[in-house]
Scaffold this active site. Sequence first.
Site, PDB file in Angstrom:
ATOM      1  N   LYS A 106       0.827  -1.013  -0.220  1.00 44.53           N
ATOM      2  CA  LYS A 106      -0.146   0.073   0.021  1.00 44.53           C
ATOM      3  C   LYS A 106       0.900   1.255  -0.121  1.00 44.53           C
ATOM      4  O   LYS A 106       2.188   1.158   0.243  1.00 44.53           O
ATOM      5  CB  LYS A 106      -1.033  -0.006   1.208  1.00 44.53           C
TER       6      LYS A 106
ATOM      7  N   TYR B   3     -12.414  -2.380  -2.946  1.00 47.71           N
ATOM      8  CA  TYR B   3     -12.861  -2.457  -1.686  1.00 47.71           C
ATOM      9  C   TYR B   3     -14.527  -2.361  -1.238  1.00 47.71           C
ATOM     10  O   TYR B   3     -15.002  -1.784  -0.661  1.00 47.71           O
ATOM     11  CB  TYR B   3     -12.103  -1.465  -0.687  1.00 47.71           C
TER      12      TYR B   3
ATOM     13  N   ARG C 203      -1.747 -14.534   3.860  1.00 48.67           N
ATOM     14  CA  ARG C 203      -2.605 -13.939   5.002  1.00 48.67           C
ATOM     15  C   ARG C 203      -1.987 -14.068   6.436  1.00 48.67           C
ATOM     16  O   ARG C 203      -1.713 -13.347   7.227  1.00 48.67           O
ATOM     17  CB  ARG C 203      -4.078 -14.603   5.151  1.00 48.67           C
TER      18      ARG C 203
ATOM     19  N   ASN D 148      -1.701  -0.162   7.337  1.00 44.08           N
ATOM     20  CA  ASN D 148      -1.296  -1.336   7.911  1.00 44.08           C
ATOM     21  C   ASN D 148      -0.253  -1.991   6.479  1.00 44.08           C
ATOM     22  O   ASN D 148      -0.230  -3.231   6.396  1.00 44.08           O
ATOM     23  CB  ASN D 148      -2.285  -2.287   8.227  1.00 44.08           C
TER      24      ASN D 148
ATOM     25  N   HIS E 102      -1.859  -5.388   1.525  1.00 45.60           N
ATOM     26  CA  HIS E 102      -3.203  -6.235   1.313  1.00 45.60           C
ATOM     27  C   HIS E 102      -2.889  -7.405   0.912  1.00 45.60           C
ATOM     28  O   HIS E 102      -2.084  -7.472  -0.102  1.00 45.60           O
ATOM     29  CB  HIS E 102      -3.961  -5.251   0.080  1.00 45.60           C
TER      30      HIS E 102
ATOM     31  N   GLU F 281      -9.914  -9.822  -7.454  1.00 42.17           N
ATOM     32  CA  GLU F 281      -8.674  -8.674  -7.207  1.00 42.17           C
ATOM     33  C   GLU F 281      -7.743  -8.695  -8.328  1.00 42.17           C
ATOM     34  O   GLU F 281      -7.470  -7.742  -8.920  1.00 42.17           O
ATOM     35  CB  GLU F 281      -7.933  -9.036  -5.985  1.00 42.17           C
TER      36      GLU F 281
END
Length: 150
Positions: free
Chosen positions: A9, A49, A85, A112, A115, A126
Amino acid sequence: MERTFVMVKPDGVQRGLIGEVVSRIERKGMKIVAMKMLHITQETAERHYAEHRGKPFFNALVDYITSGPVVAMVVEGKNAISVIRKLVGKTNPVEADPGTIRGDLAMDIGRNIVHASDSPESAEREIGIFFSSEEVIDYRKFDEIWVYEQ
Ligand code: IDP
Ligand code: MG
């Protein structure tokens, strides 16, 4: 083999953490099959999103993700979605375990760093938003015989 969508990000790019994120993915033994830097438009951000539309943090999230360039990737590996993840850690860096990207490198849920897709359906969706099929490269990586038991 499974494919997942990963993105450094804008805060990760600005903080000089592109290499750190890519390096952790490579060192784990996963294969990067597509990668590019881009500046996400408002429309793409809202599409990416879409599941969060209407939530209190949605506008801030769209502002955040469009605030500077990102590095988008497609990563391939066995169980790639859940493995990535785990590598990324919990959404809130305060709760993310040490050893994870968010646990080691971030402080705020709204900053954070990275993604990662959360299911096969979101991975497919995505990847389709950010990459054409020609941009995802099929190739053989020579360490595969050492990463996976044959
Ligand atoms: P994920 O990135 O771990 O999949 P999601 O729940 O899908 O987490 O949320 C997407 C992104 O929205 C998060 O990574 C984070 O940047 C932001 N976000 C989620 N919840 C909050 C919140 O409560 N406040 C501010 N930002 C949030
Ligand atoms: Mg998510």
